[in-house]
Design an enzyme around this catalytic site. Structure first.
Site, PDB file in Angstrom:
ATOM      1  N   ARG A  27       0.825  -1.207   0.000  1.00  0.00           N
ATOM      2  CA  ARG A  27       0.000   0.000   0.000  1.00  0.00           C
ATOM      3  C   ARG A  27       0.862   1.262   0.000  1.00  0.00           C
ATOM      4  O   ARG A  27       0.466   2.292  -0.547  1.00  0.00           O
ATOM      5  CB  ARG A  27      -0.927  -0.003   1.213  1.00  0.00           C
ATOM      6  CG  ARG A  27      -2.003  -1.097   1.173  1.00  0.00           C
ATOM      7  CD  ARG A  27      -2.981  -0.963   2.328  1.00  0.00           C
ATOM      8  NE  ARG A  27      -4.020  -1.979   2.287  1.00  0.00           N
ATOM      9  CZ  ARG A  27      -4.010  -3.090   3.018  1.00  0.00           C
ATOM     10  NH1 ARG A  27      -3.006  -3.314   3.861  1.00  0.00           N
ATOM     11  NH2 ARG A  27      -4.987  -3.970   2.922  1.00  0.00           N
ATOM     12  N   SER A  44      -0.388 -16.448   6.926  1.00  0.00           N
ATOM     13  CA  SER A  44      -1.519 -15.622   7.355  1.00  0.00           C
ATOM     14  C   SER A  44      -2.692 -16.450   7.871  1.00  0.00           C
ATOM     15  O   SER A  44      -3.823 -16.293   7.423  1.00  0.00           O
ATOM     16  CB  SER A  44      -1.980 -14.732   6.191  1.00  0.00           C
ATOM     17  OG  SER A  44      -2.870 -13.730   6.643  1.00  0.00           O
ATOM     18  N   ASN A  47      -3.858 -17.637  14.234  1.00  0.00           N
ATOM     19  CA  ASN A  47      -3.224 -18.309  15.376  1.00  0.00           C
ATOM     20  C   ASN A  47      -4.182 -18.477  16.543  1.00  0.00           C
ATOM     21  O   ASN A  47      -4.234 -19.538  17.173  1.00  0.00           O
ATOM     22  CB  ASN A  47      -2.009 -17.510  15.862  1.00  0.00           C
ATOM     23  CG  ASN A  47      -1.044 -17.166  14.766  1.00  0.00           C
ATOM     24  OD1 ASN A  47      -1.381 -16.417  13.856  1.00  0.00           O
ATOM     25  ND2 ASN A  47       0.163 -17.698  14.844  1.00  0.00           N
ATOM     26  N   CYS A  48      -4.912 -17.424  16.839  1.00  0.00           N
ATOM     27  CA  CYS A  48      -5.787 -17.448  18.016  1.00  0.00           C
ATOM     28  C   CYS A  48      -6.951 -18.421  17.851  1.00  0.00           C
ATOM     29  O   CYS A  48      -7.594 -18.788  18.838  1.00  0.00           O
ATOM     30  CB  CYS A  48      -6.323 -16.047  18.297  1.00  0.00           C
ATOM     31  SG  CYS A  48      -5.037 -14.856  18.736  1.00  0.00           S
TER      32      CYS A  48
END
Length: 227
Positions: A27, A44, A47-48
């Site tokens: 970006r 990507s 994880n949680c």
């Protein structure tokens, strides 16, 4: 801008931090050559969400995958290379040494800017028995798949969780929901050691009400497995 003059950004590590850095860099600079290396298969991922997939609250494995390499390439023009391990950083020549874990090929990748986002590894205490096949850690998708398979085929009845941090407590919650006899061991004198004792106490009371065997201020000395 010619291809040779484009800013070359190399990112090591492709999960939360690395993928976020890569998309932010795009970006900020539409012309840069952005290459992201990840030694595992997935980038990507959530994880949680790993404990909640193991426990069945997240029903579909694909829900853990926030973005695929194909999506990152199509949407942000990122060169994402999974199963590529960066083995050295050569600051003088401004290159990184890379090994393709599938083919064994090794090569040098030049950079102008380098971002290291390799993440963390679970701390495994150097105690006897820790190499046993039923001693597991939870860090990534492959770890999750192993634990999920054991849970789904109903091959475990008793679990012991070492460490009462966030991930440890989330796993305890899921194991309770699965009806497994659960023990939690924490070296510090309370759960969630980063919290004040007054804040941790209600959590400890709740765990005991859920019949979790709670051992605080105690560590594991040895693991004895009957395999």
């Amino acid at each position: 801008m010619s291809e040779n003059n484009r800013l070359k950004i190399v990112i090591v590590g492709g999960v939360a931090g690395g993928a976020s850095a890569a998309t932010r860099a795009r970006r900020m600079n539409e012309q840069a050559e952005i290459t992201l290396f990840e030694k595992d298969e997935f980038v990507s991922f959530a994880n949680c969400g790993l404990p909640y997939y193991i426990g069945g609250e997240i029903k579909e494995r694909k829900k853990l995958l926030v973005a695929t390499p194909e999506f990152l390439h199509k949407r942000f023009r990122l060169d994402v290379r999974t199963k590529h391990e960066v083995t050295a950083v050569n600051r003088t020549s401004k290159t990184v040494s890379v090994r393709n874990l599938q083919s064994g090929e090794e090569f040098e990748q030049p950079y102008d800017k380098l971002i290291l986002s390799t993440g963390a590894s679970p701390f495994v205490p150097p105690i006897e028995g820790v190499e046993a096949s039923n001693v597991l850690t939870l860090r990534n998708i492959p770890d999750t798949d192993i634990i999920k398979e054991l849970v789904d085929r109903d091959s475990i009845k008793n679990v012991l969780v070492v460490g009462a941090g966030f991930i440890g407590l989330e796993m305890v919650e899921q194991f309770i929901g699965l009806g497994l006899t659960t023990t939690l061991v924490e070296l510090q004198p309370q759960v969630l050691p980063l919290l004040d004792k007054e804040m941790a106490k209600p959590l400890e009371d709740e765990l005991r009400q859920k019949d979790v065997a709670l051992f605080l201020g105690d560590g594991i000395q040895e693991i004895v497995c009957d395999e």
